[in-house]
Design an enzyme around this catalytic site. Structure first.
Site, PDB file in Angstrom:
ATOM      1  CG  HIS A 172      31.627  40.145  32.735  1.00  0.00           C
ATOM      2  ND1 HIS A 172      32.870  40.412  32.196  1.00  0.00           N
ATOM      3  CD2 HIS A 172      31.744  38.938  33.352  1.00  0.00           C
ATOM      4  CE1 HIS A 172      33.692  39.417  32.463  1.00  0.00           C
ATOM      5  NE2 HIS A 172      33.033  38.504  33.165  1.00  0.00           N
ATOM      6  CD  GLU A 198      35.463  40.296  27.664  1.00  0.00           C
ATOM      7  OE1 GLU A 198      35.308  40.235  26.424  1.00  0.00           O
ATOM      8  OE2 GLU A 198      35.634  39.282  28.370  1.00  0.00           O
ATOM      9  CB  CYS A 242      39.005  33.992  23.809  1.00  0.00           C
ATOM     10  SG  CYS A 242      38.766  33.010  25.294  1.00  0.00           S
TER      11      CYS A 242
END
Length: 326
Positions: free
Chosen positions: A137, A139, A208
């Site tokens: 991914h 990120e 988050c």
């Protein structure tokens, strides 16, 4: 004269819309950064990787003059802005941009940057870092690229934790990808703490607020409906997690779709209730498109189920704020 046949009445359908859903503050900031750069500097504006994981958003920005590239070597020598995506990039990317004197603008979500800074602090304190995330991914690639090779070990599952042999095992810290399943991550963290009781934790959870809030809303709605649709792209981690959360919460029909045209209507033909949410990179217009498509086939009643209020705002990247001030 025979009467015309009466059109069949559409079956009733209650649509429970999750709130919060859709764009988060980091996504809004990243998209606004590209649009602001296009306004200030004009096209082309180069963007490394998809600015956010949503094909509709990317195609919209392409039409306005954004040019998406996989790597910086696809960008010519230019004075045009080169924007790094919301997912974050390895340090080698801005370093290469600086070496080539490209005008780099970092649109990394501030909550991803927080994870980068955490990892750097742990590294400076001599800790080996365990990153909970999905291999490949963007990120995860960006977070691992903040530190020298070997400084971070990636784990995706509890089984990975059991196999982990980190150097040194008595001086560890963990960080996480920001868009993971809250429940899955809790189980992996628990496994890490069982094996390595002294492992250092983040000061504040890395997953988050937007990921957490959207999953909580789905947990509330999914047990109440016959089917669930998550609006989002297949390569969107937070959207995929919402689909999984719906299934685990007891919804037997859960589908991830980008546009109404992707809906398999045979799956939804007999339902009386539908849950609807959107991943953090999916625009509200696509949610409305899905509702309109169901309204063509059902007598739709829409209700909103809200589990949190979001008021988070992130300012534009500094280079664009300074330009706006001038």
């Amino acid at each position: 004269m025979p009467l015309a046949p009466t059109p069949a009445a559409k079956p009733p359908l209650t649509v429970l819309i999750c709130a919060p859903r859709g764009f988060c503050a980091g996504v809004v900031r990243a998209i606004d950064a590209v649009e602001k750069a296009l306004t200030v500097y004009g096209p082309p504006v180069y963007v490394r990787h998809e600015i956010v994981h949503n094909k509709y958003v990317v195609e919209s920005l392409k039409r306005k003059g954004a040019v998406f590239v996989d790597e910086l070597d696809e960008v010519p020598d230019t004075t045009a802005p080169v924007i790094f995506s919301a997912h974050g990039v390895p340090k080698a990317v801005p370093n290469e941009a600086e070496r080539r004197r490209l005008f780099g603008i970092d649109a990394t979500c501030p909550l991803v940057t927080k994870v980068h800074r955490e990892a750097e602090v742990h590294h400076k304190r001599g800790r080996h870092i365990v990153l909970i995330g999905h291999a490949g991914h963007p990120e995860v690639v960006g977070t691992m690229g903040q530190l020298p090779s070997g400084a971070i070990s990636l784990v995706e599952t509890i089984a990975d934790v059991e196999r982990l042999v980190p150097p040194p095992a008595d001086n560890l810290a963990y960080v996480t990808q920001t868009t993971l399943s809250v429940d899955d991550t809790e189980a992996i963290v628990a496994a890490l703490k069982r094996r390595f009781p002294a492992i250092a934790s983040p000061h504040k959870e890395d997953i988050c607020y937007a990921t957490t809030n959207r999953q909580e809303a789905v947990k509330r709605v999914a047990p109440q409906v016959d089917a669930m649709i998550v609006v989002g792209s297949p390569n969107s981690s937070n959207s995929q997690r919402l689909k999984e959360v719906a299934e685990r919460a007891g919804c037997h029909i859960a589908r991830l779709v980008l546009r109404a045209e992707e809906i398999d209507w045979t799956v939804f033909s007999g339902i009386r209730s539908l849950g609807l949410t959107a991943g953090a990179s999916a625009p509200e217009i696509l949610v409305e498109e899905i509702i309109d498509a169901f309204a063509e086939r059902f007598e739709v009643t829409v209700e909103t189920v809200s589990t949190a209020d979001e008021s988070v705002f992130f300012p534009l990247p500094r280079a664009l704020r300074e330009e706006a001030a001038e």
